[in-house]
Design a protein around this motif. Structure first.
Motif, PDB file in Angstrom:
ATOM      1  N   LEU A  89      57.403  60.959  25.266  1.00 46.95           N
ATOM      2  CA  LEU A  89      56.524  62.175  24.630  1.00 46.95           C
ATOM      3  C   LEU A  89      55.188  61.288  23.951  1.00 46.95           C
ATOM      4  N   ALA A  90      55.540  60.136  23.208  1.00 43.42           N
ATOM      5  CA  ALA A  90      54.616  59.536  22.623  1.00 43.42           C
ATOM      6  C   ALA A  90      53.332  59.176  23.490  1.00 43.42           C
ATOM      7  N   ALA A  91      53.995  58.749  24.759  1.00 46.43           N
ATOM      8  CA  ALA A  91      52.977  58.141  25.654  1.00 46.43           C
ATOM      9  C   ALA A  91      52.091  59.272  26.275  1.00 46.43           C
ATOM     10  N   HIS A  92      52.796  60.576  26.138  1.00 47.87           N
ATOM     11  CA  HIS A  92      51.899  61.726  26.908  1.00 47.87           C
ATOM     12  C   HIS A  92      51.016  62.184  25.757  1.00 47.87           C
ATOM     13  N   VAL A  93      51.316  61.811  24.343  1.00 45.28           N
ATOM     14  CA  VAL A  93      50.328  62.361  23.259  1.00 45.28           C
ATOM     15  C   VAL A  93      48.930  61.371  23.376  1.00 45.28           C
ATOM     16  N   ASP A  94      49.138  60.027  23.652  1.00 42.40           N
ATOM     17  CA  ASP A  94      47.912  59.036  23.809  1.00 42.40           C
ATOM     18  C   ASP A  94      47.443  59.477  25.208  1.00 42.40           C
ATOM     19  N   THR A  95      48.042  59.823  26.097  1.00 44.75           N
ATOM     20  CA  THR A  95      47.356  60.212  27.380  1.00 44.75           C
ATOM     21  C   THR A  95      46.497  61.489  27.291  1.00 44.75           C
ATOM     22  N   ALA A  96      47.112  62.641  26.662  1.00 44.56           N
ATOM     23  CA  ALA A  96      46.270  63.736  26.433  1.00 44.56           C
ATOM     24  C   ALA A  96      44.887  63.343  25.537  1.00 44.56           C
ATOM     25  N   LEU A  97      44.818  62.802  24.461  1.00 48.72           N
ATOM     26  CA  LEU A  97      44.095  62.461  23.526  1.00 48.72           C
ATOM     27  C   LEU A  97      43.153  61.579  24.690  1.00 48.72           C
ATOM     28  N   LYS A  98      43.504  60.552  25.327  1.00 44.63           N
ATOM     29  CA  LYS A  98      42.566  59.773  26.108  1.00 44.63           C
ATOM     30  C   LYS A  98      41.590  60.695  27.075  1.00 44.63           C
ATOM     31  N   PHE A  99      42.566  61.675  27.718  1.00 47.86           N
ATOM     32  CA  PHE A  99      41.631  62.621  28.803  1.00 47.86           C
ATOM     33  C   PHE A  99      40.742  63.400  27.900  1.00 47.86           C
ATOM     34  N   LEU A 100      40.614  63.933  26.698  1.00 49.51           N
ATOM     35  CA  LEU A 100      39.656  64.476  26.097  1.00 49.51           C
ATOM     36  C   LEU A 100      38.492  63.610  25.862  1.00 49.51           C
ATOM     37  N   ASN A 101      38.673  62.070  25.805  1.00 50.28           N
ATOM     38  CA  ASN A 101      37.631  61.231  25.344  1.00 50.28           C
ATOM     39  C   ASN A 101      37.032  60.703  26.505  1.00 50.28           C
ATOM     40  N   THR A 173      43.941  69.949  31.089  1.00 50.98           N
ATOM     41  CA  THR A 173      44.664  71.047  30.437  1.00 50.98           C
ATOM     42  C   THR A 173      46.041  70.792  30.768  1.00 50.98           C
ATOM     43  N   GLU A 174      46.593  70.381  31.951  1.00 53.49           N
ATOM     44  CA  GLU A 174      48.002  70.232  32.167  1.00 53.49           C
ATOM     45  C   GLU A 174      48.537  69.194  31.689  1.00 53.49           C
ATOM     46  N   GLU A 175      47.830  68.176  31.288  1.00 52.40           N
ATOM     47  CA  GLU A 175      48.663  66.986  30.395  1.00 52.40           C
ATOM     48  C   GLU A 175      49.000  67.687  29.005  1.00 52.40           C
ATOM     49  N   TRP A 176      47.985  68.814  28.514  1.00 52.08           N
ATOM     50  CA  TRP A 176      48.372  69.160  27.071  1.00 52.08           C
ATOM     51  C   TRP A 176      49.545  70.289  27.111  1.00 52.08           C
ATOM     52  N   HIS A 177      49.274  71.150  28.325  1.00 47.65           N
ATOM     53  CA  HIS A 177      50.581  72.026  28.518  1.00 47.65           C
ATOM     54  C   HIS A 177      51.898  71.093  28.757  1.00 47.65           C
ATOM     55  N   LEU A 178      51.788  70.229  29.505  1.00 44.83           N
ATOM     56  CA  LEU A 178      52.950  69.328  29.470  1.00 44.83           C
ATOM     57  C   LEU A 178      53.402  68.796  28.067  1.00 44.83           C
ATOM     58  N   LEU A 179      52.626  68.236  27.232  1.00 42.93           N
ATOM     59  CA  LEU A 179      52.877  67.788  25.969  1.00 42.93           C
ATOM     60  C   LEU A 179      53.597  68.986  25.184  1.00 42.93           C
ATOM     61  N   LEU A 180      53.015  70.131  25.126  1.00 41.56           N
ATOM     62  CA  LEU A 180      53.424  71.254  24.378  1.00 41.56           C
ATOM     63  C   LEU A 180      55.043  71.412  24.911  1.00 41.56           C
ATOM     64  N   ASP A 181      55.205  71.424  26.013  1.00 39.71           N
ATOM     65  CA  ASP A 181      56.642  71.812  26.542  1.00 39.71           C
ATOM     66  C   ASP A 181      57.568  70.629  26.312  1.00 39.71           C
ATOM     67  N   MET A 182      57.219  69.478  26.384  1.00 39.26           N
ATOM     68  CA  MET A 182      58.175  68.436  25.934  1.00 39.26           C
ATOM     69  C   MET A 182      58.355  68.404  24.439  1.00 39.26           C
ATOM     70  N   ALA A 183      57.377  68.549  23.715  1.00 40.55           N
ATOM     71  CA  ALA A 183      57.551  68.640  22.226  1.00 40.55           C
ATOM     72  C   ALA A 183      58.593  69.948  21.913  1.00 40.55           C
ATOM     73  N   ARG A 184      58.323  70.915  22.265  1.00 39.14           N
ATOM     74  CA  ARG A 184      58.952  72.087  21.967  1.00 39.14           C
ATOM     75  C   ARG A 184      60.682  71.865  22.709  1.00 39.14           C
ATOM     76  N   ARG A 185      60.984  71.102  23.575  1.00 42.49           N
ATOM     77  CA  ARG A 185      62.039  70.843  24.087  1.00 42.49           C
ATOM     78  C   ARG A 185      62.894  69.721  22.864  1.00 42.49           C
ATOM     79  N   GLN A 186      62.187  68.866  22.385  1.00 39.74           N
ATOM     80  CA  GLN A 186      62.468  67.942  21.410  1.00 39.74           C
ATOM     81  C   GLN A 186      62.837  68.937  20.082  1.00 39.74           C
ATOM     82  N   GLN A 187      61.998  69.613  19.663  1.00 38.45           N
ATOM     83  CA  GLN A 187      62.384  70.490  18.408  1.00 38.45           C
ATOM     84  C   GLN A 187      63.681  71.182  18.806  1.00 38.45           C
ATOM     85  N   GLY A 188      64.009  71.779  19.976  1.00 40.80           N
ATOM     86  CA  GLY A 188      65.284  72.176  20.092  1.00 40.80           C
ATOM     87  C   GLY A 188      66.426  71.454  19.703  1.00 40.80           C
ATOM     88  N   LYS A 189      66.094  70.020  20.194  1.00 43.35           N
ATOM     89  CA  LYS A 189      67.343  69.090  20.037  1.00 43.35           C
ATOM     90  C   LYS A 189      67.425  68.345  18.496  1.00 43.35           C
TER      91      LYS A 189
END
Length: 351
Positions: A89-101, A173-189
């Motif tokens: 998940l942390a890697a996807h955060v960094d990737t999502a930010l990098k894509f915006l850059n 956009t798909e990277e941010w959508h994936l990040l949100l989905d993964m983070a929500r699943r972690q919230q549930g755990k």
């Protein structure tokens, strides 16, 4: 002495060839000469000018869903969850930010090409997802993700406080959508602590806490309330009384229309901070006599939880506003007050 010269030449030639091969390999792997790597830097081509590693707080919203992540010394943490975010998940955060850059827009649609209905046409009224990025407790960017283009190769994106709409590659956009989905699943755990509302949101209270809303526009007041099942209705008309009871029952046809107009307040963000909300600035920004006033009430309370005032247009896409009585003057997207005006037309303005 003369015999030593050919011998030196023999071992220097292979050494020079080896050095060149090492340099060539470095160029192939890194795309640049090693000695220039720290001296040359290419400017960012994407929407985010700040370096991704400087972002320390990410807040992502989609409708009523919200996930906040903060950067700690040992990695990313999900707000409200005790354990650290998984490495994936942390890697996807960094990737999502990098894509915006680094991801360059394929098209920029300027304010001159946009009209009042443009944001809705691009899926940005309201946006499908919003990412609020902070560095050092200051908001550096609010990224609004909209609909896909007809070819489904890109998505429309807008930065809060800026009128331009960008057509960004779909993978961003798909990277941010994936990040949100993964983070929500972690919230549930995870084990939750209490998560507060982000400071960049327009309202400091959730719309779920609001049981009555009054809108003052055009010299008329219109009041909306929730019935016992939490469905919205206009206080006069569009509701009925249950036999033998004083309870109001919402019109099933209009209740979802009203709910849709109010629900988006939960995710409405401040576009830009403009000036202090003192008397000297109120008239300058059309807030001495607001064009529209919205009051939010809790259950069984006559004291407003919040009072939102809309002033003059900042431009054709934004409007000045403030939370009275002492809030600073800000701008919000023009479609926020327009949505309320359209609601009043549907249900009929009050008295």
């Amino acid at each position: 002495m003369t015999a030593a010269l050919p011998t030196a030449a023999r071992w220097k030639t292979p050494l020079a060839i080896a050095v060149l091969l090492v340099l060539l390999l470095a160029v192939v792997v890194s795309g640049q000469w090693p000695e220039l790597r720290s001296k040359l830097s290419s400017p960012p081509k994407g929407l985010l000018a700040i370096a991704p590693n400087e972002i320390d707080h990410v807040d992502i919203r989609s409708g009523a869903d919200r996930v906040a992540l903060r950067r700690e010394a040992d990695g990313w943490m999900i707000e409200g969850v005790e354990h650290a975010a998984p490495a994936e998940l942390a890697a996807h955060v960094d990737t999502a930010l990098k894509f915006l850059n680094v991801s360059k827009p394929s098209r920029e649609i300027s304010a001159a090409e946009l009209g009042p209905e443009s944001f809705a046409a691009f899926g940005l009224d309201p946006p499908a997802e919003v990412a609020v990025l902070e560095a050092g407790s200051a908001v550096v960017a609010t990224v609004n993700f909209g609909a896909a283009n007809p070819a489904v190769t890109s998505h429309y994106v807008r930065l809060g406080g800026a009128p331009t709409v960008y057509l960004m590659p779909r993978h961003v956009t798909e990277e941010w959508h994936l990040l949100l989905d993964m983070a929500r699943r972690q919230q549930g755990k995870g084990s939750f602590a209490t998560a507060s509302r982000s400071a960049d949101l327009l309202l400091s209270v959730s719309i779920a806490q609001v049981w009555a809303i009054e809108i003052v526009a055009g010299g008329k007041l219109t009041r909306f309330e929730r019935d016992p099942k939490r469905a919205w209705f206009k206080h006069t008309g569009q509701h009925t009384h249950v036999a033998g009871s004083d309870a109001h029952v919402a019109d099933p046809a209009l209740a979802p229309v009203i709910d849709a107009a109010f629900r988006d307040f939960d995710a409405t963000v401040v576009e830009a901070h403009v000036a202090p909300g003192d008397e000297a600035h109120l008239a300058q920004y059309g807030l001495a006599l607001p064009t529209q006033i919205v009051l939010f009430y809790g259950r069984d309370s006559s004291t407003p939880l919040a009072r939102l005032e809309f002033g003059a247009p900042a431009d054709k896409l934004d409007r000045y506003a403030r939370l009275a009585p002492d809030g600073a003057i800000i701008t919000v997207a023009e479609f926020e007050p327009r949505r309320l005006n359209e609601l009043l037309k549907v249900v009929g303005a009050g008295s």
